[in-house]
Design a protein around this motif. Structure first.
Motif, PDB file in Angstrom:
ATOM      1  N   PRO A   1       0.805  -0.954  -0.196  1.00 58.86           N
ATOM      2  CA  PRO A   1       0.010   0.219  -0.087  1.00 58.86           C
ATOM      3  C   PRO A   1       0.922   1.275   0.010  1.00 58.86           C
ATOM      4  O   PRO A   1       1.945   1.225   0.272  1.00 58.86           O
ATOM      5  N   ARG A   2       0.270   2.233  -0.422  1.00 58.50           N
ATOM      6  CA  ARG A   2       0.754   3.778  -0.408  1.00 58.50           C
ATOM      7  C   ARG A   2       0.702   4.113   1.191  1.00 58.50           C
ATOM      8  O   ARG A   2      -0.251   4.008   1.632  1.00 58.50           O
ATOM      9  N   ASN A   3       1.702   5.242   1.245  1.00 61.44           N
ATOM     10  CA  ASN A   3       1.527   6.160   2.396  1.00 61.44           C
ATOM     11  C   ASN A   3       1.256   5.527   3.888  1.00 61.44           C
ATOM     12  O   ASN A   3       0.408   5.834   4.552  1.00 61.44           O
ATOM     13  N   ILE A   4       2.364   4.626   4.240  1.00 56.36           N
ATOM     14  CA  ILE A   4       2.380   4.051   5.387  1.00 56.36           C
ATOM     15  C   ILE A   4       3.717   4.005   6.198  1.00 56.36           C
ATOM     16  O   ILE A   4       4.703   4.165   5.272  1.00 56.36           O
ATOM     17  N   VAL A   5       3.799   3.864   7.237  1.00 57.60           N
ATOM     18  CA  VAL A   5       4.994   3.776   8.183  1.00 57.60           C
ATOM     19  C   VAL A   5       4.552   2.585   9.115  1.00 57.60           C
ATOM     20  O   VAL A   5       3.822   2.709   9.915  1.00 57.60           O
ATOM     21  N   LEU A   6       5.530   1.485   9.038  1.00 50.10           N
ATOM     22  CA  LEU A   6       5.339   0.395  10.058  1.00 50.10           C
ATOM     23  C   LEU A   6       6.808   0.195  10.566  1.00 50.10           C
ATOM     24  O   LEU A   6       7.918   0.413   9.915  1.00 50.10           O
ATOM     25  N   VAL A   7       6.683   0.000  11.830  1.00 53.91           N
ATOM     26  CA  VAL A   7       7.605  -0.144  12.744  1.00 53.91           C
ATOM     27  C   VAL A   7       7.825  -1.386  13.361  1.00 53.91           C
ATOM     28  O   VAL A   7       6.704  -1.749  14.353  1.00 53.91           O
ATOM     29  N   TRP A   8       8.664  -2.325  13.379  1.00 49.53           N
ATOM     30  CA  TRP A   8       8.930  -3.408  14.502  1.00 49.53           C
ATOM     31  C   TRP A   8      10.055  -3.231  15.137  1.00 49.53           C
ATOM     32  O   TRP A   8      11.160  -3.078  14.805  1.00 49.53           O
ATOM     33  N   ARG A   9       9.981  -3.630  16.546  1.00 47.83           N
ATOM     34  CA  ARG A   9      11.012  -3.688  17.408  1.00 47.83           C
ATOM     35  C   ARG A   9      10.971  -5.048  17.725  1.00 47.83           C
ATOM     36  O   ARG A   9      10.311  -5.581  18.610  1.00 47.83           O
ATOM     37  N   LEU A  10      12.145  -5.874  17.250  1.00 43.72           N
ATOM     38  CA  LEU A  10      12.303  -7.263  17.800  1.00 43.72           C
ATOM     39  C   LEU A  10      13.135  -7.302  18.969  1.00 43.72           C
ATOM     40  O   LEU A  10      14.168  -6.572  19.269  1.00 43.72           O
ATOM     41  N   VAL A  11      12.557  -8.002  19.968  1.00 43.79           N
ATOM     42  CA  VAL A  11      13.110  -8.059  21.403  1.00 43.79           C
ATOM     43  C   VAL A  11      13.391  -9.411  21.701  1.00 43.79           C
ATOM     44  O   VAL A  11      12.519 -10.353  21.818  1.00 43.79           O
ATOM     45  N   ALA A  12      14.724  -9.743  22.116  1.00 48.38           N
ATOM     46  CA  ALA A  12      15.093 -11.038  22.457  1.00 48.38           C
ATOM     47  C   ALA A  12      15.584 -11.145  23.777  1.00 48.38           C
ATOM     48  O   ALA A  12      15.697 -10.098  24.820  1.00 48.38           O
ATOM     49  N   ALA A  13      15.866 -12.315  24.411  1.00 49.18           N
ATOM     50  CA  ALA A  13      16.264 -12.474  25.861  1.00 49.18           C
ATOM     51  C   ALA A  13      17.822 -11.797  25.936  1.00 49.18           C
ATOM     52  O   ALA A  13      18.399 -11.666  25.007  1.00 49.18           O
ATOM     53  N   GLY A  14      18.176 -11.399  27.179  1.00 46.41           N
ATOM     54  CA  GLY A  14      19.396 -10.623  27.163  1.00 46.41           C
ATOM     55  C   GLY A  14      20.864 -11.463  26.900  1.00 46.41           C
ATOM     56  O   GLY A  14      21.695 -10.750  26.399  1.00 46.41           O
ATOM     57  N   ASN A  15      20.689 -12.528  26.818  1.00 48.87           N
ATOM     58  CA  ASN A  15      21.848 -13.634  26.432  1.00 48.87           C
ATOM     59  C   ASN A  15      21.537 -14.092  24.877  1.00 48.87           C
ATOM     60  O   ASN A  15      22.409 -15.050  24.597  1.00 48.87           O
ATOM     61  N   MET A  16      20.678 -13.487  24.299  1.00 51.33           N
ATOM     62  CA  MET A  16      20.654 -13.835  22.895  1.00 51.33           C
ATOM     63  C   MET A  16      20.816 -12.541  21.998  1.00 51.33           C
ATOM     64  O   MET A  16      20.689 -11.572  22.328  1.00 51.33           O
ATOM     65  N   ARG A  17      21.091 -13.022  20.614  1.00 51.15           N
ATOM     66  CA  ARG A  17      21.348 -11.886  19.551  1.00 51.15           C
ATOM     67  C   ARG A  17      20.387 -12.322  18.412  1.00 51.15           C
ATOM     68  O   ARG A  17      19.751 -13.391  18.300  1.00 51.15           O
ATOM     69  N   ILE A  18      19.887 -11.396  17.345  1.00 55.35           N
ATOM     70  CA  ILE A  18      18.862 -11.466  16.642  1.00 55.35           C
ATOM     71  C   ILE A  18      19.358 -11.639  15.152  1.00 55.35           C
ATOM     72  O   ILE A  18      20.353 -10.523  15.002  1.00 55.35           O
ATOM     73  N   GLN A  19      19.384 -12.689  14.503  1.00 53.89           N
ATOM     74  CA  GLN A  19      19.966 -12.738  13.272  1.00 53.89           C
ATOM     75  C   GLN A  19      18.892 -12.261  12.103  1.00 53.89           C
ATOM     76  O   GLN A  19      17.599 -12.962  11.948  1.00 53.89           O
TER      77      GLN A  19
END
Length: 341
Positions: free
Chosen positions: A66-84
């Motif tokens: 679609p047109r004219n949109i803003v989508l934001v995702w914040r991915l949160v993991a446990a403190g001892n993990m990283r996100i690939q």
């Protein structure tokens, strides 16, 4: 013979017109904006707890978004993990302008380091994989009002354990997650728009400044259109104007008889201009119960005026040039009055 042919021709024309209208509507019908990956309100950030594999993608992927949109995702993991993060090979957004993704783009931000890891658009080759420095990562997708493309984007995410040699990074609450009152207090203490941008994004504030002052033709304000400005408003000048004219010494006319409490004489001029603190204190802290504009530096100045006074015994008027002292406020500030005062 002619009459049946006329009816047949009219019937064919009506059928063709109906098909053409249906085709026209189908061609320009905008796809509906559906809830994608839990994101429905485009003005807010969606927090996703990462406990395994998943994905985020542009609405209607792999079809036109679609047109004219803003989508934001914040991915949160446990403190001892990283996100690939891994991009799907199917990738296509609106093309860049002069090599810069200005209109439709997807970008990845590391909220711990406060850095934008990359921004992509057009039909660039699939971006490389990314691993978060901490336990969080932000994905932001923006599309403007024109020229949506396909297939959009899709990003797959998964978890990686922290290596033993990698130190744990402390959780930092970014300005974007601060409460409005706390953010307002912090920003109010800054003196220039450059300082504001550095506070919000210390690693990319110069880029943000350029984008801030670079109006897009579909987002120009009325002041820009009416005044035909070459660039956006000077925010530093606006703030300086407010500072100069809010709570500052300004000219006031005072009655000399009232100011000096002299009712037995007449002055000419009867009023003089003095500097007195004036203006509101709207920019006071929101925690202040009663904010007042008060003098912080006062000076006494003398002014020569004509004084008229009755002579003793009623023998006419005494006329003389005399000095009168008047109080002038040279500096002012907004001072908070507590609830208990």
């Amino acid at each position: 013979m002619i009459l049946p042919l006329v009816f047949l021709l009219a019937s064919l024309l009506q059928q063709y017109g109906t098909e053409a209208e249906s085709s026209h509507v189908s061609k320009f019908h905008l796809p509906s904006v559906k809830e994608q990956n839990g994101v429905q309100d485009s003005t807010q950030e969606k927090v996703l707890t990462v406990s395994g594999e998943g994905m985020v993608h542009s609405p209607d992927f792999p079809h036109t978004y679609p047109r004219n949109i803003v989508l934001v995702w914040r991915l949160v993991a446990a403190g001892n993990m990283r996100i690939q993060l891994r991009f799907d090979e199917r990738f296509g957004l609106e093309d860049p302008e002069d090599g810069i993704c200005k209109y439709d783009f997807v970008e990845i931000e590391d909220p711990i380091q406060k850095t934008v890891l990359g921004r992509w658009c057009g039909s660039q080759s699939t971006p490389v994989n990314h691993k978060s420095e901490g336990s969080q990562i932000i994905i932001r997708f923006v599309s403007d009002e024109y020229f949506p493309s396909e297939p959009g984007f899709c990003i797959h995410y998964s978890l990686l354990p922290v290596s033993k040699s990698e130190p744990e990074l402390p959780a930092v609450l970014p300005p974007s997650l601060q409460g409005m009152e706390e953010l307002s207090e912090a920003v109010a203490e800054l003196t220039t728009v450059e300082e504001v941008m550095k506070y919000l994004e210390p690693e990319r504030w110069q880029l943000d400044i350029e984008e801030l002052y670079k109006p897009t033709w579909h987002g120009l304000g009325k002041s820009f259109m009416h005044n035909k400005k070459a660039r956006g408003v000077d925010l530093n000048l606006l703030r300086e104007d407010v500072r100069l004219y809010s709570c500052t010494p300004r000219n006031y006319s005072v009655s000399l008889r009232e100011e000096l409490k002299r009712t037995d004489v007449v002055f000419w001029p009867s009023c003089l201009l003095v500097k007195r603190c004036g203006g509101n204190c709207a920019c006071c802290s929101h925690r202040c119960f009663d904010c007042q504009c008060l003098p912080t530096r006062v000076a006494k100045k003398y002014h020569e005026v004509l004084l008229l006074k009755h002579r003793s015994g009623g023998r006419g008027l005494l006329r003389s040039i005399t000095d009168v002292p008047l109080e002038h406020h040279e500096e002012c500030s907004c001072e908070c009055k507590d609830d208990q005062d």
